[in-house]
Every structure is written in structure tokens, then in C-alpha cells.
Design a protein around this motif. Structure first.
Motif, short mmCIF file in Angstrom:
data_model
loop_
_atom_site.label_atom_id
_atom_site.label_comp_id
_atom_site.label_asym_id
_atom_site.label_seq_id
_atom_site.Cartn_x
_atom_site.Cartn_y
_atom_site.Cartn_z
N ARG A 1 12.98 5.22 6.06
CA ARG A 1 12.69 3.85 5.59
C ARG A 1 13.22 2.83 6.59
NH1 ARG A 1 13.96 3.95 -0.95
NH2 ARG A 1 12.61 5.74 -1.45
N TYR A 2 12.40 1.80 6.85
CA TYR A 2 12.76 0.76 7.82
C TYR A 2 12.55 -0.62 7.17
CZ TYR A 2 12.28 4.59 11.17
OH TYR A 2 12.39 5.79 11.84
N ASN A 3 13.46 -1.52 7.45
CA ASN A 3 13.38 -2.87 6.89
C ASN A 3 13.35 -3.90 8.04
OD1 ASN A 3 13.79 -2.36 3.88
ND2 ASN A 3 15.57 -1.30 4.73
N PRO B 1 6.07 9.46 0.13
CA PRO B 1 4.76 8.97 0.55
C PRO B 1 4.91 7.81 1.54
CG PRO B 1 5.26 8.20 -1.65
CD PRO B 1 6.35 9.15 -1.28
N SER B 2 4.01 7.76 2.52
CA SER B 2 4.04 6.63 3.45
C SER B 2 3.57 5.37 2.72
CB SER B 2 3.12 6.91 4.65
OG SER B 2 1.80 7.11 4.21
N SER B 3 4.25 4.26 2.99
CA SER B 3 3.91 3.01 2.30
C SER B 3 4.27 1.83 3.19
CB SER B 3 4.63 2.90 0.95
OG SER B 3 6.04 2.89 1.15
N ILE B 4 3.63 0.72 2.90
CA ILE B 4 3.88 -0.53 3.62
C ILE B 4 3.98 -1.65 2.59
CG2 ILE B 4 3.04 -2.15 5.37
CD1 ILE B 4 1.33 0.10 6.50
N PHE B 5 5.01 -2.46 2.73
CA PHE B 5 5.16 -3.63 1.86
C PHE B 5 5.47 -4.84 2.75
CE2 PHE B 5 7.80 -6.55 -0.68
CZ PHE B 5 6.89 -6.82 -1.71
N HIS C 1 0.86 -1.20 0.00
CA HIS C 1 0.00 0.00 0.00
C HIS C 1 0.88 1.24 0.00
CE1 HIS C 1 -3.44 2.58 0.84
NE2 HIS C 1 -2.65 3.23 1.68
N SER C 2 0.59 2.19 -0.86
CA SER C 2 1.35 3.44 -0.96
C SER C 2 0.39 4.61 -0.90
CB SER C 2 2.15 3.51 -2.27
OG SER C 2 3.09 2.46 -2.33
N GLY C 3 0.82 5.65 -0.17
CA GLY C 3 0.04 6.89 -0.10
C GLY C 3 0.55 7.92 -1.09
N LYS C 4 -0.02 9.09 -1.04
CA LYS C 4 0.39 10.16 -1.95
C LYS C 4 1.55 10.95 -1.34
CE LYS C 4 -4.17 10.80 -4.06
NZ LYS C 4 -5.27 11.78 -4.32
N ARG C 5 2.37 11.49 -2.21
CA ARG C 5 3.50 12.30 -1.77
C ARG C 5 2.98 13.62 -1.19
NH1 ARG C 5 8.96 12.83 -3.05
NH2 ARG C 5 8.78 11.07 -4.50
N VAL D 1 7.77 2.89 4.96
CA VAL D 1 8.34 4.19 4.60
C VAL D 1 7.48 5.27 5.25
CG1 VAL D 1 8.94 5.76 2.71
CG2 VAL D 1 9.21 3.28 2.42
N ASN D 2 8.16 6.19 5.96
CA ASN D 2 7.47 7.28 6.66
C ASN D 2 6.25 6.76 7.44
OD1 ASN D 2 9.27 9.22 5.72
ND2 ASN D 2 8.03 9.66 3.88
N PRO D 3 6.47 5.83 8.35
CA PRO D 3 5.32 5.27 9.09
C PRO D 3 4.70 6.30 10.02
CG PRO D 3 7.37 4.53 10.08
CD PRO D 3 7.76 5.28 8.83
N GLN D 4 3.44 6.13 10.29
CA GLN D 4 2.74 7.01 11.21
C GLN D 4 3.16 6.67 12.65
OE1 GLN D 4 -1.51 7.02 10.60
NE2 GLN D 4 -1.29 6.67 8.39
N THR D 5 3.32 7.70 13.46
CA THR D 5 3.70 7.54 14.87
C THR D 5 2.80 8.42 15.73
OG1 THR D 5 5.38 9.28 14.64
CG2 THR D 5 6.10 6.99 14.31
N ASP D 6 2.80 8.16 17.03
CA ASP D 6 2.02 8.98 17.95
C ASP D 6 2.89 10.12 18.50
OD1 ASP D 6 3.71 7.76 19.74
OD2 ASP D 6 2.16 6.51 20.66
N GLN D 7 2.39 10.83 19.50
CA GLN D 7 3.13 11.96 20.04
C GLN D 7 4.40 11.55 20.77
OE1 GLN D 7 0.11 11.01 20.80
NE2 GLN D 7 -0.17 10.82 23.05
N ASN D 8 4.50 10.25 21.12
CA ASN D 8 5.71 9.76 21.78
C ASN D 8 6.70 9.15 20.81
OD1 ASN D 8 4.73 10.46 24.39
ND2 ASN D 8 3.48 8.57 24.40
#
Length: 283
Positions: free
Chosen positions: A235-237, A149-153, A139-143, A172-179
Motif C-alpha cells: 500500500r502506498y499513500n 486486490p489492486s485498487s486506486i483511490f 476502483h477496486s479489483g478482485k482478490r 494498493v498492489n499497483p501494477q508494475t513493469d519488469q523493471n
């Protein structure tokens, strides 16, 4: 004078009939048999009585058996206490500390991800190699401006028999919380991948992934790594694989081969209920 008055024709007196000697012989034999039967019956009790009457002990060396005695009371059955590990069923959660193996097939792993809301494809042959089987999710989001763009593979690979070779995730660019912790919907992917194989000795890995920290662990042929790309910080692997090339792993697999032992039981531990399907990353 009467005719034939010669003395030769004079009437002779009638004598008594004679009993044949054969009769007496048969009678004697019959009486002997009857008397013998009576004397020898009942363990020759009558014969012994007649002998004692005339002062003779016919069987002086006869051994008299003592009267039967009552059988001893049976001993109560002995109680034996077995250790719990001898009667309890094997615990799938602790099996990985002794025999490292994939405890779930590739198709079942893909199904577990789908149940958790990660809509992977079906377990099928890869397009580039018919001997390699896999399922994947992308899944890929928009830039947004200058950000990637945030994406998950997600991909799970193995062979036609269903044995997994490795599992990989790239975010790629994963969503995170305030912490700064990873979004729970994305973290759920890693939870499923770590729980299903029952390799619970990697207890620090999930916490590191949650906080987006690099981690690498190796244990008895299995390897897990989560790292940030040096040139692309966003980016994280993630990789989870089983390498059976080490000496201890090979010897253990050979010793516990299914040709010698019964197959290992299927995992019985219950995993946490799957949450609602993960929403797509924000645009």
C-alpha cells in the motif's frame, strides 16, 4: 411816381452764402483722424520716415530685435533598451519559486483528471460536511489468492470557493513493469497532480513515485509525500498540500494580496496531451 419808392424798400445786392463753422470743425477732425491713421499704421513707419526727413529721431531708445534665426535641428530620439523581464509576460512555471499558491481551482483539477482518463466525480459538497467540497475516483479489483486486490483511490478536497486544501492518492498492489516501475496509466495521475498547480520545484518527486520509492519534500509552504505503509508493503499513500501557516508564506501572501496588486495571471503553459483513458487494473 411808383408807389413805395422809399429808400427802405430799395433792392439790395445778393451776397454769397456763408459755410457754417461746424462744417470746418468736422472737416478738420476727419482729416486729423485720416492723417493719424496713416502715420500710426504699419508700426508708425510713415511717422518715423517724416521725423528722419526733418532730422529728428522720434524713438531714440527703441530696441531693435535681431532677425529671427532658424530653429536648431531636433535631436534624434534616444534609444532605451529594457531588460527582458520588464516586458515579457510572467511565466507561470517560475511563479511558484516566489509566491506559493494554488494556481488551479478544485473543479478545474477534477476536470483535468477526467481529461486524462481518471473518471472522478464532479466537484460538489461532501456528504459529511457541506462546507467541504471534493471530487474522487475509486476502483477496486478482485482478490487473487492471498494477495490484496489492486485498487486506486483519488480525492481532491477544498472549499466552496474552489480553493484546494489537499490532494490524496492511495494505491494498493499497483501494477508494475519488469523493471519494477509504476504502470504509466497510474503514473499519469501523479503527473497531472504535479503539473497543474505549476509547482515545478518538486522535480524529484515524480521520478521517485515512478520507482515506488519513498519521498518527502517541503518547499515554501507546500508539502509532498509518497510513502509505503510500514505494516502493509503493498500500500502506498500520496499527499500534496499547501500549508500557509509558516511566517514567510504568511508575509508573502499579505504583501501580494489582491487588495493591493492585480490578480496573478492564469497559467499559460501547455501540458502534455492526455492519453487514452486508463484501463482498469487486471483482475
Amino acid at each position: 411816381m411808383p408807389e413805395n419808392s422809399s429808400p427802405a424798400y430799395a433792392k439790395q445786392p445778393v451776397g454769397k452764402p456763408r459755410i457754417p463753422a461746424v462744417f470746418w470743425l468736422l472737416l478738420t477732425i476727419s482729416l486729423s483722424l485720416i492723417m493719424g491713421t496713416v502715420l500710426l499704421s504699419n508700426d508708425m513707419k510713415h511717422l518715423k520716415t517724416i521725423g528722419r526727413f526733418f532730422g529728428y529721431e522720434l524713438f531714440p531708445h527703441e530696441v531693435k530685435l535681431p532677425p529671427p534665426t532658424a530653429l536648431p535641428r531636433p535631436m534624434p530620439p534616444a534609444s532605451v533598451t529594457l531588460p527582458l523581464h520588464a516586458i515579457e509576460p510572467p511565466v507561470a512555471q517560475t511563479a511558484s519559486t516566489f509566491l506559493r499558491t494554488w494556481r488551479i481551482s478544485g473543479a478545474a483539477m477534477c476536470a483535468a483528471l477526467r481529461d486524462a482518463g481518471v473518471q472522478t466525480s464532479e466537484w460538489a459538497a461532501a456528504s459529511f460536511n457541506a462546507e467541504t467540497f471534493e471530487c474522487f475516483f475509486e476502483h477496486s479489483g478482485k482478490r487473487e489468492k492471498d494477495q490484496l486486490p489492486s485498487s486506486i483511490f483519488v480525492i481532491v478536497r477544498g472549499d466552496a470557493a474552489g480553493t484546494i486544501n489537499n490532494m490524496r492518492v492511495k494505491i494498493v498492489n499497483p501494477q508494475t513493469d519488469q523493471n519494477g516501475q509504476l504502470d504509466p496509466n497510474i503514473l499519469r495521475i501523479f503527473e497531472i497532480m504535479l503539473q497543474q498547480p505549476q509547482w515545478l520545484d518538486f522535480h524529484e518527486a515524480l521520478n521517485a513515485i515512478k520507482n515506488l520509492r519513498d519521498i518527502k519534500e517541503d518547499g515554501f509552504g507546500a508539502s509532498i509525500s509518497f510513502s509505503r505503509e510500514v505494516l502493509n508493503p503493498g500500500r502506498y499513500n500520496f499527499t500534496l498540500s499547501l500549508d500557509a501557516s509558516s511566517g514567510p508564506q504568511k508575509r508573502t501572501r499579505s504583501y501580494f494580496s489582491d487588495r493591493t496588486w492585480l490578480p496573478s495571471p492564469e497559467p499559460s503553459g501547455k501540458t502534455a496531451p492526455a492519453p487514452a483513458p486508463a484501463p482498469a487494473p487486471r483482475q
